[in-house]
Design a protein around this motif. Structure first.
Motif, short mmCIF file in Angstrom:
data_model
loop_
_atom_site.label_atom_id
_atom_site.label_comp_id
_atom_site.label_asym_id
_atom_site.label_seq_id
_atom_site.Cartn_x
_atom_site.Cartn_y
_atom_site.Cartn_z
N ARG A 1 8.97 44.88 22.04
CA ARG A 1 9.78 45.32 23.18
C ARG A 1 11.16 44.68 23.07
NH1 ARG A 1 4.94 43.66 26.34
NH2 ARG A 1 3.73 45.53 26.77
N PHE B 1 -4.93 42.30 24.12
CA PHE B 1 -4.23 41.02 24.11
C PHE B 1 -4.56 40.24 22.83
CE2 PHE B 1 -4.26 42.34 28.48
CZ PHE B 1 -3.03 41.96 28.96
N GLN C 1 2.65 36.60 21.89
CA GLN C 1 3.91 37.22 22.34
C GLN C 1 5.10 36.37 21.92
OE1 GLN C 1 3.99 38.95 26.19
NE2 GLN C 1 2.04 40.02 25.91
N ARG D 1 5.88 40.53 35.49
CA ARG D 1 5.60 41.90 35.05
C ARG D 1 4.08 42.07 34.99
NH1 ARG D 1 9.60 40.61 30.74
NH2 ARG D 1 11.61 41.49 31.37
N GLU E 1 0.92 43.37 33.32
CA GLU E 1 0.53 43.78 31.96
C GLU E 1 -0.78 44.58 31.95
OE1 GLU E 1 2.74 40.71 28.97
OE2 GLU E 1 0.63 40.31 29.37
N ALA E 2 -1.62 44.34 32.94
CA ALA E 2 -2.90 45.07 32.96
C ALA E 2 -3.45 45.02 34.38
CB ALA E 2 -3.89 44.45 31.99
N LEU F 1 -3.44 41.20 35.38
CA LEU F 1 -2.94 40.26 34.38
C LEU F 1 -1.43 40.41 34.36
CD1 LEU F 1 -5.72 40.80 31.76
CD2 LEU F 1 -5.12 38.59 32.77
N ARG G 1 2.64 38.55 33.64
CA ARG G 1 3.33 37.55 32.81
C ARG G 1 4.73 37.32 33.37
NH1 ARG G 1 1.83 35.84 27.57
NH2 ARG G 1 0.40 37.59 27.62
#
Lengths: 750, 750
Positions: free
Chosen positions: A598, A645, A649, B598, B600-601, B635, B637
């Motif tokens: 990203r 996952f 990251q 943000r 994520e899931a 989930l 982040r």
């Protein structure tokens, strides 16, 4: 010669042969003589004592829990898998403990466990997981079964004399012989390759062959199966061809002849070399014990000794292997394979005192003749510091398929180490990373290689196997620190194509004090695109530590997009340019690894240099690049399209040059200063580089320069066509005439 | 009494006073007697020797470079800032070295540097940065100037007798007296607070007052300025009120009376307590030396001794302070403030042998009488292991403003430590984290507290100051492991409101072997919402290590959204539920920290439990929560809206319960197994918990249960209204009658 004479001679040879190959036990790894010496000297050798005690603690603890030989069921990481792995380690150790302590309980334990296996083995079909190109019976893949037999051969050797003839007969008939046959004649696609899998298979069959005194198995181990019917396009689970075109031989000697380069470099990279070393050195020790006339440690110009030395040099300051190709980070020369390798190569390969200091760090020795030799030498204070060095390890069996370059500069806190990959593809586990590099300092990774996307033996992560993301991310070019053209990986991401080519080392010079330099070309990764990269570690007291200079020239007949990523870890501190952060994060592409990235920030410079600085491990790092105002500067992060996952990251800085035929990336990487979280002092937190410049770029020459804040200036000129040391060159750069001999000319201002 | 008698008595007191307060030098920190003893015993005391050698190496190295006293210009992290910081440390050490080595070069160095300061100081206005509510002259803030004077007072004391009277006069007239005045009379908003800033100011003024024998300064240090004209709403840079409503006193004794609770807990938290301890213990040592009759170390029931002991207990296994409120991670009891604190409190505060083992880890001692005492005791082998313990530290000057709870269970590899914040706000540096917790194992953080968003002294990051994100993220509730209602922070994110309240400790019991438990309520963080959390560490041999049970009850009259985040580090391994990953990542909200997160899931469970497992530091971690099918499992982040890359992109797991009046979050956190990257063995990689359940939830009682895979079952019943130990309770849970006394009842199946 009379018939009688012939007959007498014949008898003589029979006697000789029987004498020479008469079976004493143990003799495979531990020897009868070794046992006597170990027992005599144990009390004087603390390292041997503690290694013995560790083995006793482990085995005694497990003996209390009783024997468990479960019916095979699980994949890697699951219960039955782990249990059988434990079992073979326990049997091997118990066998050795029986010999050294002479406590019969250990022999009983080995016998009873072997009998359980002998009872179960004839009832087993192929492992039910059905996930391997070559399934085992105990484990999901034959590779693990071969591990089992390598270890268990030693256990069997240790209790051989203690067992009754009837017990031996049962074990050999119901367990060992069919086990060896399953690994070999029943699994030619596993056994008859030139590959680390087959090395395990060859060693397993040969080692049990020695113990059983079975010449057929020994021959099969040395020279492979005579016929195999392997199809030309047959592949393994990792997509690797079973048989490389032109492969003639098989068996252990074929592995020695083909898997290593003449420098002892193993084309899959150090992680797999480490794994492969164990059967090599163990079987070699067995050959040395049973067939000393083979002189196995001298074979191919002492190849096995070189291989271990090369492997030890392919580690960072913490002893961690450089994670080239598919490689799990964290694996180091503390592994049991390296304990064996170091001990065996010390003992049989010339007693290099540097190996002793590695053995000291390992903190344990093998419980055999070689471990005894190491423990003794350490006790006598013979150890010297292990000297890692700069080296350019040739790749390929004949040494003509590229090279892996290592440059090391600075000492202690100032240590800097560069790894540049100019090798062949590295087979099925190879990554698409031509001319890529990674950088290490005295703390570890600076500009890292991602390694493999895998959590070995962690069942939750796809049974511990290679993850989908290993193919979609870890192998792809953008996951590495090298140029990506048009967002496509080298060789279109095709291993078969990659296997056909290797990069061309151009020159390598690690002999100068102020500069160590390596240069290589790659003309096959992209059709019509020529890539030439030169990397140098420059030592100058005007910098706190050595610095890295990176000059990457790309040429093409048509305009392309060129991107050069630099992966880093830690926290971005600053950039010298303005950037925009998108409100919404999306994947950067659809394939070749871009689907996992990203974009976090995009900017452009007004001046001629882009600088980014970051903080990691309480150190400061800065990268300064010569760029043009049109170049896009991207800060990206891994993690898109990762529903399980599986990916770390981690961030990267990408320089993107668009619609260019020719491009030169010139960058300086500095490791500088430190941050102390307890005193809260930040020392030398800023980059010293004030300018990086491209002065000349023609087909013949590339000249770059950089300067520091005090306006000291350095110039590097590269001859692009003629690297011969004696070649004479002359070039006018901005009005100054330079004349020199050889591939490069480096000028430091006083 | 006759006039004559009175007069004689008066004369007697004058003489006594003069004798008692007659000036010898050094006497502030190092004493004349101490110098003699140190010189005599140095050769026998290796810790003292190495500390001396460190000082010599540092000072000699810097002396070679010459003296530099630059005109103040830079913010924290910049050159002039760092240089002046170095200067005061160097002067202090050089002064001490002069006394111990009697080498005059050190006295010359101190004098010459002081003279440079004396030359410059009268020419200085306020520091040009103009960023502080109380600017210094040497530094951007008076706080640093006060640091300078604390250190330099000791340097001056050490060379006092060696200087000429003329030199002393110049220094006192041009430098020390105006310096002390600037810190105090010229900066009442800095000096007359009850605050760590003022503590530094008080100590600085008092210490130079002692050396100069200036009673006015000493009084000013002890009792503050008599008048100050500070406005009621005046605030500092961090938004903290200068004067808390009702504050009567000022000066050093006011700090001792008000900044600590009776348990020695400092309301700002351990990071600031560490910083504040230095002027406390140094000035206390000076008071002990100059005014022993004050018995400063016995003051307020030996408050300073308690404060140091409490501070040492507020650390994880690595000695790192729990990062409560604004706190930088990595700060530990190895800091110089703690070296002083440990030495001084050992020497003057009762010779606790446990402190000696902390001093050993610190590896250095002060070069003074207290360091001598510590080095001597260690040499004599008096040290004992420092025992950290479970404790409930009362907050607030009177000890009635909540408490900080620490639970510790397990030993060695099995160590688990819980920190629960049931305190008051913690003033301007406080976070909105009522009833939040953090969890530590033997490697460090498991469920972490984010700490502060700041890179102290790293100039690239906003001059090393608190970042914007400290307010927008680090202080906000969602950055912590506690319930967020309607995506708004506690007290609406307003410090002034937060300052008015504190959580209510409900009960605390660390005396049982199988369960240690802490419970607290918070009814002011959200209008109309009652929160009650109970956390327990449960030790049972059926689990590998102690486990954490978390029961969080929330009640409101109206339906709300409740979210409970659990922050973690490392790599997610698995979830037991299905989730969707958005293709595009966006910020989760506009304020209260959600603008930095943000998603994520997002998923939901079908069964009654949600389980997530992750891997960090080669350990496995699992969290199992009782949830309903409507609950959203997120989930997330960190990292959105972070244009300067100031935030660490760490993950969190959030349980969201929507549109509920009452809610109970019940979770079990397990630390289990290990992963070895060298052997590649994964041990105990799976959670043992098969079920977590809520059995009862009424106003009076909450009962929860969990069980393991072998169907062993544990039940915890909480009495929600009556925590008295003697209170009798009775409850029928699923047909079973339970009777017990006290706040809770814990039942383990056999």
């Amino acid at each position: 010669m009379s018939k009688l004479k012939t007959y007498i001679l014949f008898l003589f040879f029979i006697v000789l042969a029987n004498w020479a190959y008469s079976q004493t036990h143990p003799n495979l790894i531990l020897t009868k003589k070794g046992v006597v010496e170990i027992r005599e000297q144990l009390s004087q050798l603390p390292m041997l004592q503690s290694s013995l005690q560790q083995a006793i603690d482990l085995v005694d603890g497990e003996m209390l829990k009783g024997i468990d030989v479960p019916v095979p069921k699980d994949m890697a990481g699951g219960y039955t898998h782990n249990r059988h792995k434990k079992n073979y380690v326990l049997m091997q150790k118990a066998g050795v403990l029986f010999q050294i302590t002479q406590d019969e309980k250990y022999a009983v334990y080995v016998r009873d466990m072997l009998m359980e296996y002998a009872k179960m083995y004839p009832t087993l079909g192929l492992h039910p997981a059905n996930r391997s190109y070559a399934p085992g019976k105990i484990f999901w893949q034959n590779l693990n079964d071969a591990n089992w037999l390598v270890y268990t051969s030693e256990a069997y050797d240790c209790v051989y004399d203690w067992l009754s003839a009837k017990e031996r007969k049962k074990l050999e008939k119901d367990l060992f012989r069919p086990f060896a046959d399953h690994l070999s004649v029943d699994s030619p696609q596993f056994y008859n390759r030139v590959h680390n899998h087959s090395t395990w298979g060859n060693a397993a069959v040969g080692m049990i062959g020695f113990v059983m005194n079975d010449q057929e198995l020994i021959d099969r181990a040395f020279y492979g199966l005579k016929s195999d019917n392997i199809k030309a396009d047959q592949k393994d689970n990792d997509g690797g061809l079973i048989k490389m075109p032109g492969q003639g031989q098989a068996g252990f000697f074929a592995q020695l002849d083909n898997l290593f380069s003449p420098d002892g470099y193993y084309t899959e990279g150090p992680y797999y070399q480490r794994y492969a070393m164990y059967p090599f050195v163990m079987f070699a020790e067995a050959i040395e014990n049973y067939r000393p006339e083979v002189k196995i440690f001298e074979y191919r110009d002492s190849l096995l000794v070189k291989a271990v030395q090369t492997l030890l040099n392919l580690t960072d300051v913490n002893g961690l292997f450089f994670p080239i190709n598919d490689a799990l980070k964290g694996m180091s020369y503390l592994s049991r394979e390296l304990v064996s390798s170091v001990d065996i190569v010390y003992h049989f390969g010339g007693q290099d005192a540097g190996l002793l200091s590695v053995a000291e760090q390992q903190g344990q020795v093998m419980l055999d003749d070689s471990g005894l030799a190491v423990a003794k030498a350490i006790q006598e204070g013979k150890q010297k510091a292990y000297q890692k060095k700069s080296a350019n390890y040739k790749d390929g069996a004949a040494g003509n398929e590229g090279a892996l370059g290592i440059l090391r500069a600075g000492k202690g806190e100032n240590e800097l180490c560069l790894v540049m990959k100019n090798t062949s593809q590295g087979m099925g586990h190879g990554h698409f990373d031509k001319l890529s590099f990674s950088l290490y300092d005295d703390k570890g990774e600076v500009i890292p290689d991602y390694g493999a996307a895998r959590y070995v033996n962690i069942e939750q992560k796809f049974g511990g196997g290679y993850l989908h993301e290993n193919t979609t991310w870890a192998k792809q070019t953008v996951a590495h620190n090298t140029v990506v053209v048009n967002e496509i990986s080298h060789f279109g991401g095709k291993t078969d194509t990659g296997n056909k080519f290797h990069s061309e080392p151009y020159f390598f010079d690690a002999d100068q004090e102020n500069i160590q330099i390596i240069s290589a070309k790659e003309n096959n990764a992209y059709p019509g695109v020529k890539m030439h990269r030169t990397l140098a570690l420059i030592s100058d007291t005007r910098f706190e530590k050595p610095i890295l200079l990176d000059v990457f020239c790309v040429n093409s007949d048509t305009a392309q997009q060129y991107e050069l990523p630099y992966h880093f870890t830690g926290q971005l501190l600053s950039t010298n340019y303005e950037y925009q952060c998108p409100e919404v994060l999306t994947k950067m592409g659809e394939s070749y690894g871009y689907q996992h990235l990203r974009l976090e920030a995009e900017g452009q410079v007004k001046g001629g240099n882009a600088k980014v600085s970051w903080l990691a491990n309480n150190r400061f790092y800065s990268l300064t690049s010569y760029v043009s105002p049109e170049d896009k500067l991207l800060l990206v992060r891994l993690g898109a399209n990762d529903p399980n996952f599986n990916l770390r990251q981690e961030p990267a800085f990408i320089i993107r040059k668009n619609q260019q035929k020719d491009a030169v990336f010139v960058s300086v990487v500095e490791v500088h200063g430190k941050y102390d979280r307890v005193t809260e002092f930040a020392d030398n937190a800023f980059s010293s580089i004030s300018k990086v410049d491209l002065l000349v770029n023609t087909d013949e020459y590339t000249a770059v320069a950089f300067q520091d804040k005090k306006e000291n200036k350095w110039v590097l000129i590269l001859a692009n066509q003629e690297a011969c040391k004696d070649s004479k060159h002359q070039l006018n750069v901005n009005g100054t005439d330079y004349m020199w001999s050889g591939a490069y000319h480096f000028i430091q201002s006083k």
